[in-house]
Design an enzyme around this catalytic site. Structure first.
Site, PDB file in Angstrom:
ATOM      1  N   ASP A  12      47.193  45.556  36.395  1.00 17.73           N
ATOM      2  CA  ASP A  12      45.973  46.035  35.737  1.00 17.73           C
ATOM      3  C   ASP A  12      46.274  47.173  34.762  1.00 17.73           C
ATOM      4  OD1 ASP A  12      44.470  45.872  39.029  1.00 17.73           O
ATOM      5  OD2 ASP A  12      44.735  44.282  37.556  1.00 17.73           O
ATOM      6  N   GLU A 169      36.572  39.426  34.362  1.00 15.71           N
ATOM      7  CA  GLU A 169      36.912  40.764  34.845  1.00 15.71           C
ATOM      8  C   GLU A 169      37.657  41.496  33.744  1.00 15.71           C
ATOM      9  OE1 GLU A 169      37.760  39.672  39.489  1.00 15.71           O
ATOM     10  OE2 GLU A 169      39.253  39.096  38.012  1.00 15.71           O
TER      11      GLU A 169
HETATM   12  C1  6LW Z   1      41.087  44.083  39.663  1.00 20.03           C
HETATM   13  C2  6LW Z   1      40.467  42.847  39.076  1.00 20.03           C
HETATM   14  C3  6LW Z   1      41.183  41.768  39.808  1.00 20.03           C
HETATM   15  O1  6LW Z   1      40.180  45.127  39.738  1.00 20.03           O
HETATM   16  O2  6LW Z   1      41.845  42.254  40.879  1.00 20.03           O
HETATM   17  O3  6LW Z   1      41.614  39.600  40.328  1.00 20.03           O
HETATM   18  C4  6LW Z   1      41.502  43.620  41.052  1.00 20.03           C
HETATM   19  N1  6LW Z   1      41.140  40.556  39.496  1.00 20.03           N
HETATM   20  O4  6LW Z   1      40.654  42.749  37.668  1.00 20.03           O
HETATM   21  C5  6LW Z   1      42.658  44.388  41.616  1.00 20.03           C
HETATM   22  O5  6LW Z   1      43.820  44.186  40.841  1.00 20.03           O
END
Ligand code: 6LW
Length: 491
Positions: A12, A169
Protein backbone atom coordinates in the site's frame (compact mmCIF):
# COMPACT_ATOMS: atom_id res chain seq x y z
CA UNK A 1 11.26 -2.89 -12.10
CA UNK A 2 10.63 -6.58 -11.58
CA UNK A 3 12.65 -6.38 -8.40
CA UNK A 4 10.88 -4.37 -5.73
CA UNK A 5 12.30 -0.94 -4.95
CA UNK A 6 11.37 -1.62 -1.32
CA UNK A 7 11.44 -5.40 -0.75
CA UNK A 8 9.68 -7.22 2.02
CA UNK A 9 6.37 -6.42 3.69
CA UNK A 10 5.90 -2.84 2.42
CA UNK A 11 2.37 -2.80 0.98
CA UNK A 12 0.00 0.00 0.00
CA UNK A 13 2.80 2.50 -0.84
CA UNK A 14 2.01 6.22 -0.96
CA UNK A 15 4.59 8.64 -2.29
CA UNK A 16 5.04 12.41 -2.49
CA UNK A 17 7.72 14.65 -3.99
CA UNK A 18 9.11 17.81 -2.38
CA UNK A 19 11.68 19.44 -4.66
CA UNK A 20 14.34 16.80 -5.33
CA UNK A 21 13.28 14.58 -2.43
CA UNK A 22 10.80 11.72 -2.47
CA UNK A 23 9.10 10.31 0.60
CA UNK A 24 7.09 7.07 0.79
CA UNK A 25 5.01 5.35 3.49
CA UNK A 26 3.43 1.88 3.77
CA UNK A 27 0.90 -0.02 5.88
CA UNK A 28 2.22 -1.71 9.02
CA UNK A 29 -0.78 -3.58 10.59
CA UNK A 30 -0.09 -5.08 14.04
CA UNK A 31 3.54 -3.99 14.11
CA UNK A 32 4.90 -1.11 16.22
CA UNK A 33 6.24 1.45 15.56
CA UNK A 34 3.81 1.95 12.69
CA UNK A 35 4.02 3.38 9.17
CA UNK A 36 7.64 3.13 7.98
CA UNK A 37 8.83 6.35 6.27
CA UNK A 38 11.35 6.15 3.40
CA UNK A 39 13.40 8.76 1.53
CA UNK A 40 14.82 8.65 -2.00
CA UNK A 41 16.29 10.96 -4.60
CA UNK A 42 15.70 8.65 -7.60
CA UNK A 43 12.54 6.57 -6.82
CA UNK A 44 14.68 3.41 -6.97
CA UNK A 45 17.02 3.57 -3.98
CA UNK A 46 15.21 4.14 -0.68
CA UNK A 47 16.38 4.56 2.92
CA UNK A 48 14.08 4.14 5.90
CA UNK A 49 14.32 7.40 7.85
CA UNK A 50 11.91 6.51 10.63
CA UNK A 51 8.39 5.41 11.51
CA UNK A 52 5.59 7.96 11.72
CA UNK A 53 3.73 6.38 14.66
CA UNK A 54 6.30 5.71 17.39
CA UNK A 55 4.44 6.44 20.61
CA UNK A 56 1.31 5.16 22.33
CA UNK A 57 -0.47 8.52 22.06
CA UNK A 58 -0.38 8.00 18.27
CA UNK A 59 -0.99 4.25 18.05
CA UNK A 60 -2.29 1.74 20.61
CA UNK A 61 -1.97 -1.87 19.44
CA UNK A 62 -2.93 -4.31 22.19
CA UNK A 63 -3.22 -8.10 22.37
CA UNK A 64 -6.83 -7.55 21.28
CA UNK A 65 -5.59 -6.23 17.91
CA UNK A 66 -5.58 -9.27 15.60
CA UNK A 67 -2.64 -9.87 13.26
CA UNK A 68 -3.25 -8.06 9.95
CA UNK A 69 -5.49 -5.55 11.74
CA UNK A 70 -4.01 -2.28 13.04
CA UNK A 71 -2.61 0.18 10.54
CA UNK A 72 -4.06 -0.12 7.05
CA UNK A 73 -3.22 1.91 3.96
CA UNK A 74 -1.92 5.47 4.55
CA UNK A 75 -1.69 8.41 2.14
CA UNK A 76 1.22 10.86 2.36
CA UNK A 77 0.91 14.36 0.92
CA UNK A 78 2.79 17.69 1.25
CA UNK A 79 0.67 20.85 1.35
CA UNK A 80 1.24 24.40 2.56
CA UNK A 81 4.73 23.51 3.83
CA UNK A 82 3.67 20.55 5.98
CA UNK A 83 3.51 16.79 5.50
CA UNK A 84 0.07 15.26 6.02
CA UNK A 85 -0.43 11.56 6.67
CA UNK A 86 -3.97 10.17 6.68
CA UNK A 87 -4.58 6.55 7.68
CA UNK A 88 -7.11 4.07 9.01
CA UNK A 89 -6.35 2.27 12.27
CA UNK A 90 -8.38 -0.95 12.49
CA UNK A 91 -7.74 -1.37 16.19
CA UNK A 92 -8.76 -0.29 19.68
CA UNK A 93 -9.71 3.40 19.55
CA UNK A 94 -9.03 3.32 15.84
CA UNK A 95 -10.76 4.92 12.90
CA UNK A 96 -9.52 7.48 10.39
CA UNK A 97 -6.99 10.04 11.54
CA UNK A 98 -4.47 12.58 10.26
CA UNK A 99 -0.93 13.21 11.46
CA UNK A 100 1.27 16.15 10.42
CA UNK A 101 4.99 16.90 10.49
CA UNK A 102 7.45 19.44 9.15
CA UNK A 103 10.14 16.73 8.89
CA UNK A 104 8.91 13.36 7.55
CA UNK A 105 11.62 11.66 9.64
CA UNK A 106 9.59 12.88 12.62
CA UNK A 107 8.42 13.76 15.09
CA UNK A 108 4.88 13.46 13.81
CA UNK A 109 1.97 15.01 15.65
CA UNK A 110 -0.62 13.24 17.75
CA UNK A 111 -3.65 12.26 15.68
CA UNK A 112 -6.39 14.58 14.51
CA UNK A 113 -9.33 12.17 14.59
CA UNK A 114 -11.91 12.11 11.79
CA UNK A 115 -14.82 10.53 13.66
CA UNK A 116 -17.37 11.10 10.90
CA UNK A 117 -15.15 9.75 8.10
CA UNK A 118 -15.98 6.08 7.59
CA UNK A 119 -14.21 3.41 5.56
CA UNK A 120 -10.61 2.58 4.71
CA UNK A 121 -7.87 3.79 2.34
CA UNK A 122 -8.28 7.53 2.95
CA UNK A 123 -6.73 9.99 0.49
CA UNK A 124 -6.17 13.75 0.78
CA UNK A 125 -6.31 16.34 -2.02
CA UNK A 126 -6.74 20.13 -2.07
CA UNK A 127 -8.34 22.34 -4.72
CA UNK A 128 -7.43 25.91 -5.62
CA UNK A 129 -10.21 27.20 -3.39
CA UNK A 130 -8.51 25.65 -0.35
CA UNK A 131 -11.04 22.85 0.09
CA UNK A 132 -9.60 19.60 1.45
CA UNK A 133 -11.11 16.46 -0.09
CA UNK A 134 -10.91 13.12 1.72
CA UNK A 135 -11.64 10.25 -0.69
CA UNK A 136 -12.25 6.71 0.63
CA UNK A 137 -12.46 3.17 -0.70
CA UNK A 138 -15.87 2.57 -2.19
CA UNK A 139 -15.34 5.22 -3.71
CA UNK A 140 -16.93 7.92 -1.60
CA UNK A 141 -15.73 11.36 -0.60
CA UNK A 142 -15.92 13.91 2.20
CA UNK A 143 -14.94 17.55 2.32
CA UNK A 144 -13.17 18.04 5.65
CA UNK A 145 -11.69 20.67 7.92
CA UNK A 146 -8.22 19.23 8.41
CA UNK A 147 -7.53 21.35 11.48
CA UNK A 148 -10.48 19.98 13.42
CA UNK A 149 -11.28 16.70 11.65
CA UNK A 150 -14.82 17.93 11.04
CA UNK A 151 -16.74 16.75 7.97
CA UNK A 152 -18.16 19.67 5.96
CA UNK A 153 -21.36 18.72 4.18
CA UNK A 154 -22.62 15.26 3.26
CA UNK A 155 -20.37 12.55 1.85
CA UNK A 156 -20.97 11.55 -1.74
CA UNK A 157 -20.31 8.48 -3.85
CA UNK A 158 -17.90 9.23 -6.68
CA UNK A 159 -17.38 6.03 -8.65
CA UNK A 160 -18.00 2.32 -8.12
CA UNK A 161 -15.13 1.26 -10.37
CA UNK A 162 -15.38 -1.01 -13.39
CA UNK A 163 -17.65 -3.58 -11.72
CA UNK A 164 -14.83 -5.97 -10.80
CA UNK A 165 -15.55 -8.61 -8.21
CA UNK A 166 -14.48 -6.46 -5.29
CA UNK A 167 -15.23 -2.85 -4.48
CA UNK A 168 -12.73 -0.20 -5.53
CA UNK A 169 -10.08 0.65 -2.94
CA UNK A 170 -6.94 2.78 -2.60
CA UNK A 171 -8.38 5.90 -4.23
CA UNK A 172 -5.96 8.74 -4.98
CA UNK A 173 -7.07 12.10 -6.45
CA UNK A 174 -4.72 14.27 -8.56
CA UNK A 175 -5.04 17.56 -10.42
CA UNK A 176 -2.97 17.01 -13.59
CA UNK A 177 -3.33 19.53 -16.41
CA UNK A 178 -6.98 20.36 -17.06
CA UNK A 179 -8.36 17.22 -15.42
CA UNK A 180 -8.85 15.74 -11.99
CA UNK A 181 -7.83 12.06 -12.06
CA UNK A 182 -9.19 9.43 -9.70
CA UNK A 183 -6.88 6.38 -9.50
CA UNK A 184 -8.21 3.25 -7.77
CA UNK A 185 -7.34 -0.37 -7.06
CA UNK A 186 -9.95 -3.05 -7.64
CA UNK A 187 -10.33 -6.81 -7.93
CA UNK A 188 -8.96 -7.44 -4.42
CA UNK A 189 -5.32 -7.48 -3.34
CA UNK A 190 -4.75 -11.06 -4.53
CA UNK A 191 -4.10 -12.40 -8.05
CA UNK A 192 -7.03 -10.42 -9.49
CA UNK A 193 -5.65 -7.05 -8.37
CA UNK A 194 -5.84 -4.18 -10.87
CA UNK A 195 -5.46 -0.41 -11.20
CA UNK A 196 -8.14 1.66 -12.94
CA UNK A 197 -8.58 5.39 -13.48
CA UNK A 198 -11.28 7.95 -14.21
CA UNK A 199 -11.11 11.70 -14.84
CA UNK A 200 -13.38 14.70 -14.39
CA UNK A 201 -13.55 18.51 -14.31
CA UNK A 202 -13.57 18.88 -10.54
CA UNK A 203 -12.34 17.03 -7.42
CA UNK A 204 -15.87 15.86 -6.74
CA UNK A 205 -16.50 14.73 -10.31
CA UNK A 206 -18.37 13.76 -12.28
CA UNK A 207 -15.81 11.17 -13.39
CA UNK A 208 -15.62 9.31 -16.71
CA UNK A 209 -13.76 5.97 -16.66
CA UNK A 210 -10.72 5.46 -18.86
CA UNK A 211 -11.72 3.40 -21.91
CA UNK A 212 -8.58 1.27 -21.43
CA UNK A 213 -9.31 0.24 -17.83
CA UNK A 214 -7.70 -1.56 -16.09
CA UNK A 215 -4.54 0.42 -16.88
CA UNK A 216 -2.50 -2.17 -14.96
CA UNK A 217 -3.10 -5.77 -13.97
CA UNK A 218 -1.08 -8.99 -14.01
CA UNK A 219 -4.05 -11.25 -13.43
CA UNK A 220 -4.22 -14.25 -15.78
CA UNK A 221 -0.57 -13.81 -16.77
CA UNK A 222 2.69 -15.63 -16.02
CA UNK A 223 4.32 -12.36 -14.96
CA UNK A 224 6.93 -12.92 -12.20
CA UNK A 225 5.28 -10.14 -10.21
CA UNK A 226 1.63 -10.76 -9.34
CA UNK A 227 -1.15 -9.00 -7.39
CA UNK A 228 -0.08 -5.64 -8.93
CA UNK A 229 -2.27 -2.83 -7.65
CA UNK A 230 -2.75 -0.17 -4.94
CA UNK A 231 -0.80 2.48 -6.85
CA UNK A 232 0.17 6.13 -6.34
CA UNK A 233 1.41 8.52 -9.06
CA UNK A 234 4.43 10.84 -8.86
CA UNK A 235 6.57 12.88 -11.24
CA UNK A 236 10.22 11.87 -11.69
CA UNK A 237 13.18 14.28 -11.55
CA UNK A 238 12.87 14.79 -15.35
CA UNK A 239 9.15 15.55 -15.21
CA UNK A 240 8.12 12.10 -16.47
CA UNK A 241 5.44 10.23 -14.57
CA UNK A 242 5.87 7.07 -12.50
CA UNK A 243 3.73 4.83 -10.33
CA UNK A 244 4.62 3.10 -7.08
CA UNK A 245 2.45 0.04 -6.49
CA UNK A 246 2.30 -3.17 -4.53
CA UNK A 247 3.11 -6.57 -5.98
CA UNK A 248 4.18 -10.04 -4.84
CA UNK A 249 6.85 -12.46 -6.06
CA UNK A 250 5.23 -15.93 -5.92
CA UNK A 251 7.36 -19.04 -6.09
CA UNK A 252 6.23 -22.53 -7.01
CA UNK A 253 4.59 -21.74 -10.31
CA UNK A 254 1.19 -20.11 -10.85
CA UNK A 255 -0.63 -19.35 -8.66
CA UNK A 256 2.25 -20.24 -6.36
CA UNK A 257 2.93 -18.86 -2.92
CA UNK A 258 4.60 -15.69 -1.67
CA UNK A 259 6.41 -15.31 1.65
CA UNK A 260 7.64 -11.71 1.81
CA UNK A 261 4.21 -10.13 1.80
CA UNK A 262 3.23 -7.42 -0.68
CA UNK A 263 6.25 -5.36 -1.71
CA UNK A 264 6.69 -1.90 -3.28
CA UNK A 265 7.44 -1.80 -7.02
CA UNK A 266 7.91 1.02 -9.55
CA UNK A 267 6.46 1.36 -13.06
CA UNK A 268 6.69 4.05 -15.78
CA UNK A 269 3.63 6.01 -16.86
CA UNK A 270 3.11 7.86 -20.14
CA UNK A 271 0.12 9.91 -21.24
CA UNK A 272 -1.97 9.17 -24.34
CA UNK A 273 -5.05 11.32 -25.14
CA UNK A 274 -5.00 12.59 -21.57
CA UNK A 275 -5.01 9.10 -20.05
CA UNK A 276 -2.17 7.41 -18.12
CA UNK A 277 -0.63 4.34 -19.77
CA UNK A 278 1.42 2.11 -17.44
CA UNK A 279 4.60 0.59 -18.84
CA UNK A 280 6.27 -2.69 -17.86
CA UNK A 281 7.83 -3.13 -14.42
CA UNK A 282 11.07 -4.02 -16.22
CA UNK A 283 11.80 -0.36 -16.98
CA UNK A 284 14.53 1.38 -14.99
CA UNK A 285 14.30 5.19 -14.78
CA UNK A 286 16.56 6.99 -17.28
CA UNK A 287 18.08 9.48 -14.82
CA UNK A 288 21.33 8.82 -12.88
CA UNK A 289 20.57 6.59 -9.90
CA UNK A 290 21.84 7.52 -6.45
CA UNK A 291 22.60 4.28 -4.57
CA UNK A 292 22.28 4.40 -0.81
CA UNK A 293 24.55 2.62 1.68
CA UNK A 294 23.59 -1.01 2.29
CA UNK A 295 22.31 -1.79 5.77
CA UNK A 296 25.03 -3.34 7.98
CA UNK A 297 24.54 -7.08 8.50
CA UNK A 298 25.05 -6.87 12.25
CA UNK A 299 23.09 -4.89 14.78
CA UNK A 300 25.11 -4.77 17.98
CA UNK A 301 22.30 -3.14 19.97
CA UNK A 302 24.84 -0.49 20.96
CA UNK A 303 22.39 2.38 20.57
CA UNK A 304 19.84 3.58 23.13
CA UNK A 305 17.07 3.25 20.53
CA UNK A 306 16.55 0.37 18.11
CA UNK A 307 17.07 1.13 14.43
CA UNK A 308 13.83 2.03 12.56
CA UNK A 309 13.75 -1.37 10.81
CA UNK A 310 12.97 -3.09 14.14
CA UNK A 311 9.29 -3.71 14.80
CA UNK A 312 7.54 -5.45 17.65
CA UNK A 313 4.20 -7.24 17.62
CA UNK A 314 1.92 -4.54 19.03
CA UNK A 315 3.16 -1.75 21.32
CA UNK A 316 6.44 -2.30 23.12
CA UNK A 317 7.69 -0.46 26.17
CA UNK A 318 11.03 -0.06 27.87
CA UNK A 319 9.55 -2.32 30.58
CA UNK A 320 9.62 -5.26 28.17
CA UNK A 321 12.20 -4.33 25.52
CA UNK A 322 15.33 -2.34 26.27
CA UNK A 323 19.00 -1.90 25.49
CA UNK A 324 19.55 -0.18 28.82
CA UNK A 325 19.44 -3.19 31.18
CA UNK A 326 22.74 -4.59 29.87
CA UNK A 327 24.93 -2.24 27.78
CA UNK A 328 25.26 -3.48 24.24
CA UNK A 329 22.56 -6.13 24.64
CA UNK A 330 18.86 -6.19 23.79
CA UNK A 331 16.95 -7.40 26.84
CA UNK A 332 13.44 -8.78 26.50
CA UNK A 333 11.25 -9.33 29.56
CA UNK A 334 8.48 -11.78 28.65
CA UNK A 335 4.85 -10.81 29.18
CA UNK A 336 3.05 -13.41 27.05
CA UNK A 337 3.61 -17.14 26.78
CA UNK A 338 5.40 -17.45 23.46
CA UNK A 339 4.67 -16.78 19.81
CA UNK A 340 1.17 -18.31 19.90
CA UNK A 341 0.23 -15.48 22.27
CA UNK A 342 -0.63 -12.06 20.78
CA UNK A 343 0.96 -10.56 23.92
CA UNK A 344 4.37 -12.08 23.21
CA UNK A 345 7.44 -9.82 23.39
CA UNK A 346 8.78 -10.32 19.85
CA UNK A 347 11.06 -7.84 18.07
CA UNK A 348 12.10 -8.42 14.48
CA UNK A 349 12.71 -6.99 11.04
CA UNK A 350 10.91 -7.73 7.80
CA UNK A 351 12.38 -10.59 5.74
CA UNK A 352 13.31 -8.73 2.57
CA UNK A 353 15.14 -11.39 0.56
CA UNK A 354 13.99 -14.73 -0.80
CA UNK A 355 17.23 -16.26 0.50
CA UNK A 356 18.83 -14.93 3.67
CA UNK A 357 20.44 -15.89 6.96
CA UNK A 358 19.71 -14.59 10.45
CA UNK A 359 21.83 -15.28 13.56
CA UNK A 360 21.78 -14.07 17.13
CA UNK A 361 23.83 -14.60 20.30
CA UNK A 362 21.35 -15.36 23.05
CA UNK A 363 21.86 -15.54 26.80
CA UNK A 364 18.75 -17.22 28.13
CA UNK A 365 19.71 -15.98 31.55
CA UNK A 366 16.62 -16.61 33.63
CA UNK A 367 14.12 -17.25 30.90
CA UNK A 368 13.32 -18.92 27.61
CA UNK A 369 13.20 -17.51 24.13
CA UNK A 370 15.04 -17.47 20.87
CA UNK A 371 14.99 -16.73 17.15
CA UNK A 372 11.86 -16.96 15.03
CA UNK A 373 10.43 -16.58 11.53
CA UNK A 374 6.96 -15.16 12.21
CA UNK A 375 3.91 -14.77 9.98
CA UNK A 376 1.27 -14.52 12.70
CA UNK A 377 0.29 -16.27 15.98
CA UNK A 378 -0.65 -19.45 14.07
CA UNK A 379 2.18 -19.60 11.56
CA UNK A 380 5.75 -19.40 12.87
CA UNK A 381 8.94 -21.47 13.13
CA UNK A 382 11.41 -20.85 15.96
CA UNK A 383 14.52 -22.19 17.62
CA UNK A 384 14.22 -21.71 21.36
CA UNK A 385 16.49 -22.13 24.37
CA UNK A 386 14.55 -23.24 27.44
CA UNK A 387 15.66 -24.94 30.66
CA UNK A 388 18.92 -26.42 29.37
CA UNK A 389 17.48 -27.52 26.05
CA UNK A 390 17.55 -26.13 22.49
CA UNK A 391 14.46 -27.04 20.49
CA UNK A 392 12.90 -26.26 17.14
CA UNK A 393 9.18 -25.50 17.30
CA UNK A 394 6.75 -25.23 14.40
CA UNK A 395 3.24 -23.79 14.52
CA UNK A 396 1.14 -24.27 11.40
CA UNK A 397 -2.52 -23.50 11.98
CA UNK A 398 -3.86 -25.99 14.54
CA UNK A 399 -0.60 -27.98 14.63
CA UNK A 400 2.09 -27.12 17.17
CA UNK A 401 5.10 -29.43 17.01
CA UNK A 402 8.43 -29.80 18.78
CA UNK A 403 10.37 -30.80 15.67
CA UNK A 404 13.79 -31.36 17.24
CA UNK A 405 15.63 -30.82 20.54
CA UNK A 406 19.01 -31.37 22.13
CA UNK A 407 20.72 -30.37 25.38
CA UNK A 408 21.84 -26.74 25.45
CA UNK A 409 25.37 -25.81 26.54
CA UNK A 410 25.79 -23.57 29.59
CA UNK A 411 25.77 -19.82 28.89
CA UNK A 412 25.18 -17.83 25.71
CA UNK A 413 24.97 -19.59 22.34
CA UNK A 414 24.44 -18.62 18.70
CA UNK A 415 21.11 -19.54 17.11
CA UNK A 416 20.67 -19.40 13.35
CA UNK A 417 17.99 -19.51 10.68
CA UNK A 418 18.82 -20.00 7.01
CA UNK A 419 16.09 -19.34 4.44
CA UNK A 420 16.75 -20.86 1.04
CA UNK A 421 14.52 -20.29 -1.88
CA UNK A 422 16.17 -22.69 -4.28
CA UNK A 423 17.38 -21.12 -7.51
CA UNK A 424 15.08 -23.40 -9.48
CA UNK A 425 12.20 -21.91 -7.53
CA UNK A 426 12.98 -18.51 -8.98
CA UNK A 427 13.93 -19.70 -12.44
CA UNK A 428 11.58 -22.57 -13.20
CA UNK A 429 9.15 -21.47 -10.51
CA UNK A 430 9.17 -24.84 -8.81
CA UNK A 431 11.27 -26.53 -6.18
CA UNK A 432 11.73 -26.29 -2.41
CA UNK A 433 11.54 -23.24 -0.24
CA UNK A 434 13.24 -24.30 2.98
CA UNK A 435 13.84 -22.81 6.40
CA UNK A 436 16.71 -24.42 8.33
CA UNK A 437 17.04 -23.74 12.05
CA UNK A 438 20.10 -24.66 14.07
CA UNK A 439 22.87 -23.72 16.45
CA UNK A 440 26.46 -22.62 15.89
CA UNK A 441 28.98 -24.90 17.59
CA UNK A 442 31.88 -23.32 19.53
CA UNK A 443 34.14 -23.82 16.49
CA UNK A 444 31.68 -21.90 14.30
CA UNK A 445 30.10 -24.75 12.34
CA UNK A 446 26.35 -24.44 11.94
CA UNK A 447 24.48 -27.56 13.02
CA UNK A 448 21.01 -27.74 11.53
CA UNK A 449 18.48 -29.14 13.98
CA UNK A 450 15.59 -29.08 11.51
CA UNK A 451 14.77 -28.04 7.95
CA UNK A 452 11.14 -27.05 7.48
CA UNK A 453 8.92 -26.32 4.48
CA UNK A 454 8.75 -22.58 3.84
CA UNK A 455 5.46 -22.80 1.97
CA UNK A 456 3.54 -22.90 5.27
CA UNK A 457 4.87 -19.45 6.17
CA UNK A 458 3.27 -17.81 3.15
CA UNK A 459 0.22 -15.64 2.58
CA UNK A 460 -1.48 -18.37 0.56
CA UNK A 461 -1.43 -20.57 3.70
CA UNK A 462 -1.60 -18.05 6.54
CA UNK A 463 -3.78 -15.46 4.81
CA UNK A 464 -3.76 -11.87 6.01
CA UNK A 465 -2.00 -8.75 4.76
CA UNK A 466 1.50 -9.08 6.19
CA UNK A 467 4.61 -11.14 5.39
CA UNK A 468 7.47 -12.86 7.19
CA UNK A 469 9.26 -11.04 10.01
CA UNK A 470 12.46 -12.57 11.44
CA UNK A 471 13.34 -11.67 15.01
CA UNK A 472 13.91 -12.55 18.63
CA UNK A 473 11.47 -13.15 21.45
CA UNK A 474 11.13 -13.98 25.13
CA UNK A 475 8.63 -16.71 26.00
CA UNK A 476 9.26 -16.62 29.78
CA UNK A 477 11.41 -14.59 32.17
CA UNK A 478 14.25 -12.44 30.85
CA UNK A 479 16.34 -13.14 27.76
CA UNK A 480 19.34 -11.12 26.53
CA UNK A 481 20.55 -10.86 22.92
CA UNK A 482 24.07 -9.56 22.27
CA UNK A 483 23.75 -9.04 18.52
CA UNK A 484 21.55 -9.89 15.57
CA UNK A 485 22.74 -10.55 12.01
CA UNK A 486 20.50 -10.35 8.94
CA UNK A 487 22.46 -11.36 5.82
CA UNK A 488 20.90 -11.35 2.33
CA UNK A 489 21.87 -14.41 0.29
CA UNK A 490 19.80 -13.71 -2.80
CA UNK A 491 17.31 -11.22 -4.23
C1 6LW B 1 -5.85 -1.97 2.24
C2 6LW B 1 -6.77 -2.15 1.07
C3 6LW B 1 -6.64 -3.60 0.80
O1 6LW B 1 -6.30 -0.99 3.12
O2 6LW B 1 -6.04 -4.24 1.82
O3 6LW B 1 -7.14 -5.51 -0.32
C4 6LW B 1 -5.87 -3.34 2.90
N1 6LW B 1 -7.08 -4.17 -0.23
O4 6LW B 1 -6.40 -1.36 -0.05
C5 6LW B 1 -4.63 -3.66 3.67
O5 6LW B 1 -3.51 -3.73 2.81
Amino acid sequence: MTTPVIPGMHPDPSVCRVGEDYYLVCSSFEYFPGIPVFHSRDLVNWTQIGNALDRTSQLLLTAETPSSAGIYAPTLRHHDGRFHLIVTSVSHGGGNMVFTATDPAGPWSDPIMLPDVHGIDPDLAWDDEGNCWCTMAGVHQYRIDLATGEVLGASQRLWSGTARAKAPEAPHLYRIGEHWYLLIAEGGTERGHAVSVARGPAPDGPFEPCPANPILTHRSTYEPVQNTGHADLVQGPDGSWWMVLLGVRPGGGTPGWHVLGRETFLAPVTWVDGWPVVGPLTVTPPWPLQPVPAEPVRDDFDQSELRPQWVSTRNRSEEHCTTKDRAGWLTLHARGSGLDDPDVVFVGRRQQHLSCRARTLVDPSSGSGGLAVRFDEEHHYEIEVASGEVRVLARIGPLRTVVASRPAPEGPLVLGVQVDEAKELRDARSGPDTISLGVEEPGGTFTVLATLDGRYLSTEVAGGFTGRVIGVYAATGTVHFDWFDYEPLGD
